[in-house]
Motif scaffolding. Sequence first.
Motif, PDB file in Angstrom:
ATOM      1  N   GLY A  52       6.796   8.882  -1.111  1.00 44.05           N
ATOM      2  CA  GLY A  52       7.041   9.914  -0.110  1.00 44.05           C
ATOM      3  C   GLY A  52       8.467  10.406  -0.143  1.00 44.05           C
ATOM      4  N   ALA A  53       9.394   9.461  -0.372  1.00 45.19           N
ATOM      5  CA  ALA A  53      10.815   9.828  -0.447  1.00 45.19           C
ATOM      6  C   ALA A  53      11.102  10.761  -1.619  1.00 45.19           C
ATOM      7  CB  ALA A  53      11.664   8.566  -0.568  1.00 45.19           C
ATOM      8  N   GLN A  54      10.236  10.739  -2.614  1.00 41.66           N
ATOM      9  CA  GLN A  54      10.411  11.596  -3.788  1.00 41.66           C
ATOM     10  C   GLN A  54       9.722  12.949  -3.617  1.00 41.66           C
ATOM     11  OE1 GLN A  54       8.909   9.324  -7.121  1.00 41.66           O
ATOM     12  NE2 GLN A  54      10.118   7.508  -6.594  1.00 41.66           N
ATOM     13  N   PHE A  78       1.105   8.878 -11.593  1.00 37.55           N
ATOM     14  CA  PHE A  78       0.734  10.187 -12.133  1.00 37.55           C
ATOM     15  C   PHE A  78       0.629  11.268 -11.057  1.00 37.55           C
ATOM     16  CE2 PHE A  78      -1.172   6.835 -14.763  1.00 37.55           C
ATOM     17  CZ  PHE A  78      -0.596   7.128 -16.002  1.00 37.55           C
ATOM     18  N   LEU A  79       0.244  10.864  -9.837  1.00 39.62           N
ATOM     19  CA  LEU A  79      -0.009  11.859  -8.792  1.00 39.62           C
ATOM     20  C   LEU A  79       0.992  11.831  -7.646  1.00 39.62           C
ATOM     21  CD1 LEU A  79      -3.903  11.390  -8.536  1.00 39.62           C
ATOM     22  CD2 LEU A  79      -2.652  13.116  -9.844  1.00 39.62           C
ATOM     23  N   GLY A  80       1.986  10.951  -7.734  1.00 42.22           N
ATOM     24  CA  GLY A  80       2.979  10.870  -6.668  1.00 42.22           C
ATOM     25  C   GLY A  80       2.376  10.322  -5.385  1.00 42.22           C
ATOM     26  N   VAL A  81       2.878  10.781  -4.232  1.00 46.04           N
ATOM     27  CA  VAL A  81       2.439  10.238  -2.947  1.00 46.04           C
ATOM     28  C   VAL A  81       0.960  10.524  -2.696  1.00 46.04           C
ATOM     29  CG1 VAL A  81       3.043  12.289  -1.560  1.00 46.04           C
ATOM     30  CG2 VAL A  81       3.086  10.005  -0.514  1.00 46.04           C
ATOM     31  N   GLU A  82       0.432  11.611  -3.250  1.00 43.03           N
ATOM     32  CA  GLU A  82      -0.999  11.896  -3.088  1.00 43.03           C
ATOM     33  C   GLU A  82      -1.871  10.867  -3.832  1.00 43.03           C
ATOM     34  OE1 GLU A  82      -2.479  15.792  -3.737  1.00 43.03           O
ATOM     35  OE2 GLU A  82      -0.913  16.755  -2.542  1.00 43.03           O
ATOM     36  N   GLY A  83      -1.297  10.246  -4.846  1.00 43.45           N
ATOM     37  CA  GLY A  83      -2.022   9.209  -5.566  1.00 43.45           C
ATOM     38  C   GLY A  83      -2.378   8.035  -4.675  1.00 43.45           C
ATOM     39  N   VAL A  84      -1.519   7.749  -3.680  1.00 47.54           N
ATOM     40  CA  VAL A  84      -1.814   6.673  -2.732  1.00 47.54           C
ATOM     41  C   VAL A  84      -3.049   7.037  -1.914  1.00 47.54           C
ATOM     42  CG1 VAL A  84      -0.900   5.221  -0.887  1.00 47.54           C
ATOM     43  CG2 VAL A  84       0.650   6.144  -2.612  1.00 47.54           C
ATOM     44  N   LEU A  85      -3.158   8.305  -1.539  1.00 45.16           N
ATOM     45  CA  LEU A  85      -4.312   8.760  -0.760  1.00 45.16           C
ATOM     46  C   LEU A  85      -5.601   8.688  -1.581  1.00 45.16           C
ATOM     47  CD1 LEU A  85      -2.780  11.906   1.001  1.00 45.16           C
ATOM     48  CD2 LEU A  85      -2.850   9.537   1.810  1.00 45.16           C
ATOM     49  N   TRP A  86      -5.531   9.099  -2.854  1.00 44.93           N
ATOM     50  CA  TRP A  86      -6.719   9.066  -3.711  1.00 44.93           C
ATOM     51  C   TRP A  86      -7.195   7.646  -3.974  1.00 44.93           C
ATOM     52  CZ3 TRP A  86      -9.996  12.772  -4.658  1.00 44.93           C
ATOM     53  CH2 TRP A  86      -9.576  14.101  -4.555  1.00 44.93           C
ATOM     54  N   THR A  87      -6.302   6.670  -3.787  1.00 42.47           N
ATOM     55  CA  THR A  87      -6.686   5.267  -3.963  1.00 42.47           C
ATOM     56  C   THR A  87      -7.831   4.885  -3.037  1.00 42.47           C
ATOM     57  OG1 THR A  87      -4.463   4.638  -4.659  1.00 42.47           O
ATOM     58  CG2 THR A  87      -5.857   2.892  -3.800  1.00 42.47           C
ATOM     59  N   GLY A  88      -7.784   5.370  -1.794  1.00 37.58           N
ATOM     60  CA  GLY A  88      -8.841   5.056  -0.837  1.00 37.58           C
ATOM     61  C   GLY A  88     -10.197   5.537  -1.309  1.00 37.58           C
TER      62      GLY A  88
END
Length: 462
Positions: free
Chosen positions: A271-273, A421-431
Amino acid sequence: MEYAVPQTQSPFATEPIGRLIVKFAVPSVIALLVNSLYNIVDQIFIGWGVGYLGNGATNIVFPITIIALALSMMIGNGGAAYLSLKMGEGEVETAKKGVGNAVTLVTIVSILLAVIFLIWIDPILTLFGATDVLRPFALEYGFIIGAGLPFMMISAAINSMIRADGSPKYAMLSMVIGAIINVILDPVFIFVFQMGVKGAAIATIIGQVASFVVSVLYMPHFKSVQLNKSSFAPCAKVSVNIVIFGLSSFITQFAITIVMALTNNLLAKYGAQSVYGAEIPLTATGIVMKVNQIMIAIRLGTATGTQPIIGYNYGAKSYHRVKKALEISLIASEIVSVAAFLIFQFAPMSVVSLFGSEEGLYNEFAVKAFRIFLMLCPLTGFQTIAAVYLQAVGKPVKSAILSLARQIIFFVPTALILPIFLGVEGVLWTGAVADGLAFLLSLAFLLYERNHLKRGHLETTR
């Protein structure tokens, strides 16, 4: 002495399956919902009274609450199982010892956990993803929540044994009273006394103390055993058995802590990035997870309410009733999950707006978090029912694998890979990815068990 109840005299064998599920599932759903509402109510009032930074702070503290709940469930559920087993075997004195030792054990563990958390609160909050901006709020909220952990843990453990003693409504009443007090006091401390996150924490603790008092008042009135001072004297053998019986409950709950700690740290880092910064993703995703807990509570309550029905009929080889119970619980779970999916996908702001009046980047990320993280939430109901079903029919290994599949086996590696690969949105796609993979595993297990039911049914009708 063990008493066998003829199948024809048991409501599990004679009452309609749908009526049985309603009778057993509703109290379970209400109890779990009340537990989830403690945190949701805090988030709503803090969002309006403090802002999203206050909510971010409570999300940082939340994992310690989950750890406390995991330990109390381990001891409480273990004590409840021990009580039921020993009463069935006719060992009343041993059953009495189990209840007393469970209370003693949870008291000791809860005090130790509170002391450890309060002494090392700063590094613990860092481990859970605290940023420099959120840390002051998290410390203020965390100190009070930490001090109240023994009340919450002892109450939760005793409630499990109250249900096993045949008084589920009393256990539910204990939790409801605490929740109502929390709801009433939250706006008083936050808005009237202007106490911010500290006020929310105080309201929560007062509610938990009330539940604790109601639970403890039941102790002299146990129906199955009469407790005395010797019941509470520690016995290593009994305590070990209690822990063993409740270990699966601990593992399942503790897995949530690992997921939350990992997710918080990844959200802060990536998120900081991004344009959102560290605090917005931490707060928004934390709210998504807590809202999701409401859906989980309904599904899990349905599953646990169905468990004794499935277990009895499976043991009695009434496989057609087992199949019916499984089908009804799956349909009920999917109705809840699909309804939630429609809200999350098509009206996410209606949920986001409950937690405060924010704008711009915060609302943008919050909407994105609901839509992506919970994209496959209809599939999670299938997994919940499957895990409890496997437990009911005596397949604990498969049940444990399913319980851990989404939270650990699939979630953790996906969470470490996708953000690269997807940045902070990658954390969301993990779910979404973890939900999809866990569904496939659940489907494979259930299809195998369904074929087993068919074979069993054919054999019993020959």
